[in-house]
Design an enzyme around this catalytic site. Structure first.
Site, mmCIF file in Angstrom:
data_model
loop_
_atom_site.group_PDB
_atom_site.id
_atom_site.type_symbol
_atom_site.label_atom_id
_atom_site.label_comp_id
_atom_site.label_asym_id
_atom_site.label_seq_id
_atom_site.Cartn_x
_atom_site.Cartn_y
_atom_site.Cartn_z
ATOM 1 N N ASP A 1 42.274 36.838 47.190
ATOM 2 C CA ASP A 1 41.357 37.491 46.251
ATOM 3 C C ASP A 1 41.772 38.951 46.099
ATOM 4 O O ASP A 1 42.769 39.383 46.702
ATOM 5 C CB ASP A 1 39.893 37.348 46.718
ATOM 6 C CG ASP A 1 38.964 37.152 45.514
ATOM 7 O OD1 ASP A 1 38.985 38.021 44.611
ATOM 8 O OD2 ASP A 1 38.252 36.145 45.464
ATOM 9 N N ASP B 1 26.049 32.119 49.922
ATOM 10 C CA ASP B 1 26.008 33.561 50.196
ATOM 11 C C ASP B 1 24.689 34.163 49.702
ATOM 12 O O ASP B 1 24.389 35.322 49.991
ATOM 13 C CB ASP B 1 27.197 34.299 49.552
ATOM 14 C CG ASP B 1 27.326 34.055 48.049
ATOM 15 O OD1 ASP B 1 26.826 33.017 47.553
ATOM 16 O OD2 ASP B 1 27.942 34.905 47.375
ATOM 17 N N THR C 1 32.144 35.680 51.179
ATOM 18 C CA THR C 1 31.907 36.470 52.389
ATOM 19 C C THR C 1 31.967 37.983 52.175
ATOM 20 O O THR C 1 32.302 38.722 53.099
ATOM 21 C CB THR C 1 32.921 36.073 53.484
ATOM 22 O OG1 THR C 1 34.246 36.284 52.967
ATOM 23 C CG2 THR C 1 32.750 34.629 53.913
ATOM 24 N N GLU D 1 36.679 34.238 36.323
ATOM 25 C CA GLU D 1 36.497 35.681 36.189
ATOM 26 C C GLU D 1 37.812 36.430 35.947
ATOM 27 O O GLU D 1 38.173 37.341 36.693
ATOM 28 C CB GLU D 1 35.804 36.218 37.460
ATOM 29 C CG GLU D 1 34.427 35.603 37.642
ATOM 30 C CD GLU D 1 33.718 36.073 38.908
ATOM 31 O OE1 GLU D 1 32.496 36.296 38.824
ATOM 32 O OE2 GLU D 1 34.345 36.196 39.967
ATOM 33 N N HIS E 1 41.472 37.769 39.974
ATOM 34 C CA HIS E 1 41.283 37.911 41.432
ATOM 35 C C HIS E 1 42.626 38.040 42.156
ATOM 36 O O HIS E 1 42.832 37.459 43.211
ATOM 37 C CB HIS E 1 40.466 36.735 41.987
ATOM 38 C CG HIS E 1 39.015 36.792 41.582
ATOM 39 N ND1 HIS E 1 38.125 37.665 42.159
ATOM 40 C CD2 HIS E 1 38.312 36.101 40.646
ATOM 41 C CE1 HIS E 1 36.925 37.507 41.609
ATOM 42 N NE2 HIS E 1 37.012 36.568 40.683
HETATM 43 C C1 ACM Z 1 33.009 32.188 41.571
HETATM 44 O O1 ACM Z 1 31.934 32.246 42.178
HETATM 45 N N1 ACM Z 1 33.554 33.270 41.025
HETATM 46 C C2 ACM Z 1 33.705 30.927 41.409
#
Ligand code: ACM
Length: 542
Positions: A204, A433, A482, A340, A277
Site C-alpha cells: 500500500d 476496522d 490496520t 481508489e 495505492h
Molecule cells: C478498500 O477498502 N479500499 C477496498
C-alpha cells in the site's frame, strides 16, 4: 439446533426413553441440550445416551487420505486436549473411540462431513481430508479442552456442509505489520471456525511488505516510512510521531505462512494493489509514476493522486513482481486491487492520453480497465485468475475477473449480472476496522460503527438475483484494515467475536440464522479464547 422434521422423531424418542428407562439409563440420557457449535452445523440431531472416553483413546483412520499423518495429528490433539488421556492407533476393524472414514464421493461437497457420536464411539465420515478436518473442528467444540471425562459427551448426529465456498478474512499488513507467530495464530483460529481463505494485503502507499528479489529497493526503501500520523487522520490529525516504521516478509516467511495455512485447509490470496495505492513502490522506483517525483512512502492515511503510469516500464515491473508473487503463493487467485485510483495524473499524462487515443478508449476509467485486462492476461497465462475490488468494473473488467464488492452490495450485484463471480465484502457489514461501540473508551478504530449483531445480519446474496446469478456469489469476506490497529492485541480485539458471526453467516444455512441462539453459543467460544490468551471484545450486556 434446527428442529426440522427429522429432528422431531429423535427428540420424541429421547423423551420416551427417559420416561421408561432404568435409573442408570435415565441418567445417561438426561442431558440432550445441543452443544454450543459455531458455525451452526447444517443439520444437528440429538440422540439418546452419551459417549464416555476410555482410559486410552483409540483412533482408527480408513480410506485414502491425502495427508493421513496431518489428520491423525489433529485427531490426537483434539482428543488429548479434551480428556488428557493417551491416544493410540486402532486397527481398522478393532474398537475405536474415534473412527475417521474417508469415503470418496464425487457428488458430495468436498468440505462436507458427518459426525456421529454414540455410546460406543465417534465416527467422522467425509469425502476428503478437508471434510475430516472440519469434522474434527466441530468435535473440538463438543469435546472442549478439559472436558469432564466422567460426564462424556452427548450422542448426536451432524450432517454438515458450507453454504458458501469462499469464506474469507483479509488482513492489512501494509499499514501495520503483524508478527509471523500472530498470523499463524489467526490462521489457527480461522480454521476452527471453518474459514478457508486468508486474503493478505501486502502492499500500500504506507509500506511494501513482500520481498521481490528482482526489485530489491521494495525491501530497502518501500518497506520503510519515516514516521506515522498520530491520531485519527479522518478527524483532521496531522501531527507525526517522528518514529520510523517498517519491515517486510521474506519470500521464505511468506511460504511458511502459505504452508501453515494449507495444513489448515486455508488458501492464501496475496494482494498487490495497483495501479493506485502504490506510493511506497514509487518512492523506490519513481520512474513508474506519470510525474518525476520524488515520492516518500506515505506517513498518513488516505488516497494518493500518484499512481502507476501505464508505461512499458510499469508493465515490466508489474509482471516481474507478479512472477515472484505467483511463485511464492500457489493460490488460484491473485488479488490485483484496483481500488481508489484517482485519474488526476492520467488526465495530465501525454503517455496515458496517447494510449487512450490509440486504443480508442472512452476515458481514464476505461484506461484502468485496459491496464488491468493486460495484467489479467499475464496472470491467466500462468494458469491463475485475478480478483479485484469493485472499481475494476468501471473500466470494463474481463468477465473472467472475480469482483470483490466493498463499496456496498451494488458492485457485486452489477458484477453478477455481467457474469462475474463475486465475493461480497461490503463496508456496511464486514469492515472489521470499524468501531464496535460509540463509546470513547473503544480502542483505536477508523470510525463508523459495526457492532456484532450487524455482522450477524450480513446477507451475501441480495434479493432480486435469479438462482443462476446467485450461484456466482462465491461467498463473503471480512476486511481488517490496520491504519489504527497496531498491535496483535488490537488485531484480535477487532476480529473477535465479530469474525465468529461472519463464520456463521458464511457456513450455516440461511434459514437457521438465529441471533439469540448465536449469543447463547458464544460464551464457550470466548472461554476458549481466554484459555488461548487471545484478546477479544467483551459482549455488551443484552
Ligand atoms: C478498500 O477498502 N479500499 C477496498
Amino acid at each position: 439446533m434446527r428442529f426440522d422434521r427429522r429432528t422431531l422423531p429423535s427428540l420424541l424418542l429421547a423423551f420416551c426413553c427417559i420416561a421408561i428407562a432404568t435409573p442408570a439409563f435415565a441418567e445417561d440420557t438426561s442431558t440432550t441440550a445441543a452443544p454450543a457449535i459455531i458455525p451452526l452445523p447444517a443439520s444437528l440431531e440429538m440422540d439418546a445416551g452419551r459417549f464416555h472416553p476410555g482410559k486410552t483413546l483409540h483412533v482408527a483412520i480408513t480410506g485414502k487420505l491425502a495427508d493421513r499423518r496431518a489428520i491423525a495429528a489433529l485427531a490426537n490433539d483434539v482428543l488429548r486436549e479434551a480428556w488428557h488421556r493417551p491416544v493410540a492407533a486402532a486397527s481398522a476393524k478393532g474398537h475405536a473411540d474415534l473412527r475417521l472414514v474417508l469415503a470418496h464421493d464425487a457428488s458430495a461437497n468436498p468440505e462436507s462431513y458427518t459426525l456421529r457420536i454414540a455410546r460406543d464411539g465417534i465416527v467422522i465420515r467425509a469425502p476428503s481430508d478437508t471434510g475430516l478436518f472440519y469434522g474434527l473442528q466441530t468435535l473440538r467444540q463438543i469435546a472442549t479442552p478439559g472436558s469432564d471425562a466422567k460426564a462424556g459427551i452427548p450422542a448426536l448426529h451432524i450432517a454438515d456442509q458450507p453454504r458458501f465456498r469462499y469464506r474469507g478474512l483479509m488482513l492489512d499488513s501494509a499499514r501495520h505489520m503483524q508478527p509471523i507467530a500472530a498470523i499463524k495464530q489467526q490462521l489457527d483460529l480461522m480454521a476452527r471456525y471453518k474459514f478457508n481463505t486468508f486474503h493478505w494485503h501486502l502492499t500500500d502507499d504506507q509500506g511494501w511488505r513482500i520481498e521481490i528479489k528482482r526489485y530489491p529497493k521494495l525491501a530497502s526503501v518501500s518497506s520503510m516510512r519515516k514516521e506515522t500520523v498520530i491520531g485519527n487522520a479522518d478527524d483532521g490529525a496531522t501531527a507525526r510521531d517522528g518514529i520510523p516504521y517498517g519491515g517486510y516478509y521474506t519470500q521464505a516467511q511468506a511460504r511458511e505462512i502459505v504452508s501453515y495455512a494449507r495444513a489448515r485447509h486455508i488458501d492464501v490470496i496475496p494482494e498487490i494493489d495497483m495501479p493506485g495505492h502504490m506510493v511506497a513502490a514509487l518512492a523506490a522506483y519513481p520512474e513508474l509514476a506519470c510525474t518525476p517525483g520524488p515520492f516518500d512512502v506515505y506517513t498518513t492515511w488516505g488516497v494518493s493522486d500518484d499512481i502507476l503510469c501505464p508505461s512499458p516500464q510499469t508493465f515490466a515491473f508489474v509482471e516481474g513482481v507478479l512472477d515472484e508473487v505467483m511463485a511464492t503463493f500457489p493460490s488460484h487467485y491473485v488479488h490485483v486491487g484496483g481500488d481508489e485510483a484517482p485519474t488526476t495524473r492520467w488526465k495530465q499524462s501525454a503517455l496515458a492520453q496517447d494510449i487512450i487515443r490509440r486504443e480508442g478508449l472512452k476515458d481514464e476509467h476505461a484506461l484502468q480497465g485496459w491496464f488491468l485486462r493486460r495484467v489479467e492476461s499475464f496472470v491467466r497465462a500462468h494458469g491463475r485468475s485475478i480478483i479485484g475490488w469493485d472499481e475494476i468494473l468501471e473500466g470494463g473488467a474481463s468477465p473472467t475477473a472475480t469482483v470483490m464488492s466493498w463499496r456496498g452490495m451494488q458492485g457485486g450485484i452489477d458484477a453478477v449480472r455481467l457474469g462475474h463471480d463475486v465475493v461480497m465484502s461490503p463496508t456496511s457489514h464486514v469492515y472489521l476496522d470499524y468501531c464496535q461501540s460509540k463509546e470513547k473508551s473503544e480502542p483505536p478504530c477508523i470510525g463508523n460503527f459495526l457492532p456484532l449483531h450487524k455482522v450477524y445480519d450480513f446477507e451475501p446474496v441480495p434479493d432480486g438475483l435469479t438462482p443462476e446469478q446467485a450461484t456466482h456469489i462465491l461467498g463473503g469476506q471480512g476486511n481488517l484494515w490496520t491504519e489504527y490497529v497496531k498491535t496483535t492485541q488490537d488485531v484480535q480485539y477487532m476480529l473477535f467475536p465479530r469474525s465468529f458471526a461472519l463464520a456463521e453467516v458464511l457456513w450455516s444455512p440461511r434459514q437457521s440464522r438465529d441471533w439469540n441462539g448465536f449469543l447463547q453459543r458464544l460464551p464457550p467460544q470466548l472461554a476458549e479464547l481466554d484459555r488461548l490468551h487471545v484478546n477479544y471484545r467483551r459482549l455488551d450486556p443484552q
